[in-house]
Design a protein around this motif. Sequence first.
Motif, mmCIF file in Angstrom:
data_model
loop_
_atom_site.group_PDB
_atom_site.id
_atom_site.type_symbol
_atom_site.label_atom_id
_atom_site.label_comp_id
_atom_site.label_asym_id
_atom_site.label_seq_id
_atom_site.Cartn_x
_atom_site.Cartn_y
_atom_site.Cartn_z
ATOM 1 N N MET A 1 77.170 -28.326 36.878
ATOM 2 C CA MET A 1 76.602 -29.225 37.555
ATOM 3 C C MET A 1 76.633 -29.807 35.925
ATOM 4 O O MET A 1 76.308 -29.812 34.525
ATOM 5 N N GLY A 2 76.587 -31.233 35.800
ATOM 6 C CA GLY A 2 75.868 -32.448 35.274
ATOM 7 C C GLY A 2 75.063 -32.486 34.567
ATOM 8 O O GLY A 2 74.442 -32.134 35.737
ATOM 9 N N ALA A 3 74.879 -32.819 33.218
ATOM 10 C CA ALA A 3 73.183 -33.139 32.924
ATOM 11 C C ALA A 3 72.547 -33.768 33.583
ATOM 12 O O ALA A 3 71.622 -33.841 34.474
ATOM 13 N N SER A 4 72.796 -34.902 34.071
ATOM 14 C CA SER A 4 72.427 -36.375 34.844
ATOM 15 C C SER A 4 71.471 -35.146 36.553
ATOM 16 O O SER A 4 70.556 -35.436 36.998
ATOM 17 N N ASP A 5 72.819 -34.357 36.822
ATOM 18 C CA ASP A 5 72.681 -33.281 38.359
ATOM 19 C C ASP A 5 71.788 -32.743 37.913
ATOM 20 O O ASP A 5 70.597 -32.635 38.852
ATOM 21 N N THR A 6 71.306 -31.907 36.494
ATOM 22 C CA THR A 6 70.410 -30.767 36.543
ATOM 23 C C THR A 6 69.221 -31.932 36.407
ATOM 24 O O THR A 6 68.288 -31.309 36.765
ATOM 25 N N ARG A 7 69.090 -33.008 35.799
ATOM 26 C CA ARG A 7 67.850 -33.438 35.369
ATOM 27 C C ARG A 7 66.953 -33.413 37.137
ATOM 28 O O ARG A 7 66.172 -33.669 37.054
ATOM 29 N N SER A 27 53.452 -24.976 36.796
ATOM 30 C CA SER A 27 54.263 -24.323 35.301
ATOM 31 C C SER A 27 55.522 -25.058 35.081
ATOM 32 O O SER A 27 56.444 -25.419 35.945
ATOM 33 N N PHE A 28 55.654 -25.346 33.951
ATOM 34 C CA PHE A 28 57.579 -25.651 33.180
ATOM 35 C C PHE A 28 58.108 -24.089 33.864
ATOM 36 O O PHE A 28 59.123 -24.436 34.717
ATOM 37 N N ALA A 29 57.289 -22.957 33.883
ATOM 38 C CA ALA A 29 58.199 -21.597 34.298
ATOM 39 C C ALA A 29 59.023 -22.017 35.968
ATOM 40 O O ALA A 29 59.381 -21.280 36.017
ATOM 41 N N ASP A 30 57.555 -22.320 36.366
ATOM 42 C CA ASP A 30 57.726 -22.682 37.798
ATOM 43 C C ASP A 30 58.747 -23.242 38.393
ATOM 44 O O ASP A 30 60.289 -23.133 39.051
ATOM 45 N N ILE A 31 58.659 -24.418 37.799
ATOM 46 C CA ILE A 31 60.322 -25.271 37.584
ATOM 47 C C ILE A 31 61.537 -24.837 37.123
ATOM 48 O O ILE A 31 62.558 -24.926 38.429
ATOM 49 N N ALA A 32 61.623 -23.968 36.252
ATOM 50 C CA ALA A 32 62.606 -24.399 35.777
ATOM 51 C C ALA A 32 63.322 -22.781 36.169
ATOM 52 O O ALA A 32 64.178 -22.839 36.809
ATOM 53 N N GLY A 33 62.397 -21.405 36.789
ATOM 54 C CA GLY A 33 62.851 -20.961 37.369
ATOM 55 C C GLY A 33 63.211 -21.488 39.279
ATOM 56 O O GLY A 33 64.307 -20.643 39.796
ATOM 57 N N ASP A 34 62.443 -23.043 39.537
ATOM 58 C CA ASP A 34 63.132 -22.858 41.202
ATOM 59 C C ASP A 34 64.401 -23.401 41.063
ATOM 60 O O ASP A 34 65.353 -23.586 41.901
ATOM 61 N N VAL A 35 64.514 -24.027 39.630
ATOM 62 C CA VAL A 35 65.866 -24.632 39.662
ATOM 63 C C VAL A 35 67.003 -23.773 39.136
ATOM 64 O O VAL A 35 68.588 -23.972 38.922
ATOM 65 N N GLY A 36 66.213 -22.526 38.610
ATOM 66 C CA GLY A 36 67.027 -21.982 38.265
ATOM 67 C C GLY A 36 67.794 -22.161 36.819
ATOM 68 O O GLY A 36 69.157 -21.017 36.341
ATOM 69 N N LEU A 37 67.506 -22.669 36.106
ATOM 70 C CA LEU A 37 67.310 -22.701 34.265
ATOM 71 C C LEU A 37 66.890 -22.283 33.637
ATOM 72 O O LEU A 37 65.800 -21.333 33.776
ATOM 73 N N SER A 38 67.297 -21.738 32.075
ATOM 74 C CA SER A 38 66.718 -20.911 31.083
ATOM 75 C C SER A 38 65.551 -22.027 30.318
ATOM 76 O O SER A 38 65.648 -23.287 30.699
ATOM 77 N N ARG A 39 64.938 -21.743 30.322
ATOM 78 C CA ARG A 39 63.271 -22.713 29.250
ATOM 79 C C ARG A 39 64.800 -23.647 28.167
ATOM 80 O O ARG A 39 63.054 -24.133 28.123
ATOM 81 N N GLY A 40 65.381 -22.238 27.895
ATOM 82 C CA GLY A 40 65.969 -23.765 26.621
ATOM 83 C C GLY A 40 66.673 -24.786 26.819
ATOM 84 O O GLY A 40 66.616 -25.666 26.788
ATOM 85 N N ASN A 41 67.645 -24.401 28.066
ATOM 86 C CA ASN A 41 68.049 -25.509 29.478
ATOM 87 C C ASN A 41 67.301 -26.243 29.457
ATOM 88 O O ASN A 41 67.233 -27.425 29.729
ATOM 89 N N PHE A 42 66.398 -26.014 29.967
ATOM 90 C CA PHE A 42 64.948 -26.892 30.473
ATOM 91 C C PHE A 42 64.675 -27.073 29.803
ATOM 92 O O PHE A 42 64.160 -29.408 29.874
ATOM 93 N N TYR A 43 64.133 -27.940 28.405
ATOM 94 C CA TYR A 43 63.330 -27.909 27.961
ATOM 95 C C TYR A 43 64.233 -29.273 27.114
ATOM 96 O O TYR A 43 64.450 -30.306 26.644
ATOM 97 N N TYR A 44 65.770 -29.057 27.200
ATOM 98 C CA TYR A 44 66.733 -30.601 26.973
ATOM 99 C C TYR A 44 66.518 -31.321 27.646
ATOM 100 O O TYR A 44 67.042 -32.733 27.269
ATOM 101 N N HIS A 45 66.360 -31.247 29.102
ATOM 102 C CA HIS A 45 65.952 -32.370 29.368
ATOM 103 C C HIS A 45 64.712 -33.028 29.977
ATOM 104 O O HIS A 45 64.584 -33.891 29.704
ATOM 105 N N PHE A 46 63.499 -31.754 29.687
ATOM 106 C CA PHE A 46 62.267 -32.654 29.361
ATOM 107 C C PHE A 46 61.721 -32.002 28.550
ATOM 108 O O PHE A 46 61.666 -30.340 28.876
ATOM 109 N N LYS A 47 60.382 -32.540 27.725
ATOM 110 C CA LYS A 47 59.922 -32.145 26.674
ATOM 111 C C LYS A 47 58.041 -31.348 26.932
ATOM 112 O O LYS A 47 57.638 -30.394 26.666
ATOM 113 N N THR A 48 57.683 -32.941 28.529
ATOM 114 C CA THR A 48 56.773 -31.805 29.069
ATOM 115 C C THR A 48 56.226 -31.763 29.640
ATOM 116 O O THR A 48 57.342 -33.143 30.728
ATOM 117 N N LYS A 49 55.844 -31.650 30.279
ATOM 118 C CA LYS A 49 54.960 -31.657 31.931
ATOM 119 C C LYS A 49 54.748 -32.634 32.608
ATOM 120 O O LYS A 49 55.024 -33.672 33.234
#
Length: 199
Positions: A1-7, A27-49
């Motif tokens: 999955m590309g970066a734009s699709d992940t976002r 929370s960040f964890a709720d959204i990351a868990g729903d998408v199936g991303l690690s926190r590190g990968n999640f923060y690559y796309h969004f730094k804050t809620k």
Amino acid sequence: MGASDTRRHIVEAADRLFYENGFEATSFADIAGDVGLSRGNFYYHFKTKDEILDAVIARRVSATRAMLESWEEAMPSPSERIRSFANVLVANRTKIMAHGCPVGTLCNELAKLDHAARGDAAFLFSLFRDWLARQFCALGREADADALALHILMRSQGVAALSTAFRDEDFIRREVADMENWLQAQCLPASPSDSRKPA
């Protein structure tokens, strides 16, 4: 999955979770868990809620504009277009009974939080207000078009709020039918399909 699709998947998940659970409670964890991303990968796309919230509001604005444009294209009669707005309550009744109106609930929560994005969220109501006013102008009600737009917008929000409280599908259908009767009483001859006499 590309970066734009992940976002895009992140924003879609956040949109749903903000609606179902509330912005503050998600929370960040709720959204990351729903998408199936690690926190590190999640923060690559969004730094804050708040960055995610901005993207969710932009997504809703885009979807709202697309919906209003589709009604313009599909329905030649302004009264039919306004009916489509009212009937969103029926079409989305299950979600509305469970969680309320997505626009109203977000605006209310952000107002209570005195959040910087509260004005951006309220812009969604302005889109509906301006669009409805244009439809009433097309019906020959230029003088009171904005007041009529606010009336039906207020009525739809009241129905959504009480639907969440009572979980009564028949109530939604009755109120939408009453809104349609009210609309018919406001119509002036503006086109062959809007040829009813004014009330």
